[in-house]
Design a protein around this motif. Structure first.
Motif, PDB file in Angstrom:
ATOM      1  N   SER A  33     -12.331  14.623  10.964  1.00 40.57           N
ATOM      2  CA  SER A  33     -10.984  15.021  10.831  1.00 40.57           C
ATOM      3  C   SER A  33     -10.096  14.179  10.205  1.00 40.57           C
ATOM      4  O   SER A  33      -9.123  14.875   9.222  1.00 40.57           O
ATOM      5  N   ARG A  34      -9.976  12.971  10.205  1.00 38.71           N
ATOM      6  CA  ARG A  34      -9.318  12.151   9.409  1.00 38.71           C
ATOM      7  C   ARG A  34      -9.627  12.146   7.859  1.00 38.71           C
ATOM      8  O   ARG A  34      -8.566  12.262   7.082  1.00 38.71           O
ATOM      9  N   LYS A  35     -10.824  12.268   7.535  1.00 41.17           N
ATOM     10  CA  LYS A  35     -11.214  12.284   6.330  1.00 41.17           C
ATOM     11  C   LYS A  35     -11.008  13.483   5.792  1.00 41.17           C
ATOM     12  O   LYS A  35     -10.553  13.692   4.496  1.00 41.17           O
ATOM     13  N   SER A  36     -11.040  14.585   6.272  1.00 42.74           N
ATOM     14  CA  SER A  36     -10.763  16.091   5.992  1.00 42.74           C
ATOM     15  C   SER A  36      -9.178  15.950   5.606  1.00 42.74           C
ATOM     16  O   SER A  36      -8.674  16.754   4.592  1.00 42.74           O
ATOM     17  N   LYS A  37      -8.252  15.654   6.610  1.00 38.60           N
ATOM     18  CA  LYS A  37      -7.001  15.490   6.236  1.00 38.60           C
ATOM     19  C   LYS A  37      -6.431  14.540   5.206  1.00 38.60           C
ATOM     20  O   LYS A  37      -5.665  14.969   4.131  1.00 38.60           O
ATOM     21  N   ARG A  43      -5.779  16.041  -2.575  1.00 45.85           N
ATOM     22  CA  ARG A  43      -6.138  17.561  -3.448  1.00 45.85           C
ATOM     23  C   ARG A  43      -4.511  17.916  -3.575  1.00 45.85           C
ATOM     24  O   ARG A  43      -4.368  18.384  -4.666  1.00 45.85           O
ATOM     25  N   THR A  44      -3.494  18.210  -2.720  1.00 46.29           N
ATOM     26  CA  THR A  44      -2.446  18.860  -2.703  1.00 46.29           C
ATOM     27  C   THR A  44      -1.546  18.076  -3.603  1.00 46.29           C
ATOM     28  O   THR A  44      -0.855  18.574  -4.422  1.00 46.29           O
ATOM     29  N   ALA A  45      -1.625  16.552  -3.548  1.00 44.18           N
ATOM     30  CA  ALA A  45      -0.923  15.647  -4.713  1.00 44.18           C
ATOM     31  C   ALA A  45      -1.479  15.905  -5.969  1.00 44.18           C
ATOM     32  O   ALA A  45      -0.540  15.892  -6.960  1.00 44.18           O
ATOM     33  N   LYS A  46      -2.580  16.015  -6.054  1.00 45.10           N
ATOM     34  CA  LYS A  46      -3.139  16.171  -7.478  1.00 45.10           C
ATOM     35  C   LYS A  46      -2.798  17.617  -8.039  1.00 45.10           C
ATOM     36  O   LYS A  46      -2.530  17.863  -9.213  1.00 45.10           O
TER      37      LYS A  46
END
Length: 53
Positions: A33-37, A43-46
């Motif tokens: 879960s930490r990796k996916s977050k 991804r959203t920053a990019k």
């Protein structure tokens, strides 16, 4: 940060009890879960950067 040295004549031995199957699964789920977050945040920053251009 410095290293902590053992005093002369003293040995620190750390033994932890083995993990149960349930504990192993909980840890694996938490890490996943930490990796996916983290990946979603990157991804959203990019995406924000590419949208601004």
């Amino acid at each position: 940060m410095s290293l902590i040295k053992e005093p002369k004549g003293v040995d620190f031995i750390i033994q932890s009890p083995p993990l149960t199957d349930q504990e192993r699964k909980e840890i694996s789920d938490f890490i996943a879960s930490r990796k996916s977050k983290n990946n979603n945040a990157k991804r959203t920053a990019k995406e924000k950067i590419t949208v601004k251009k």
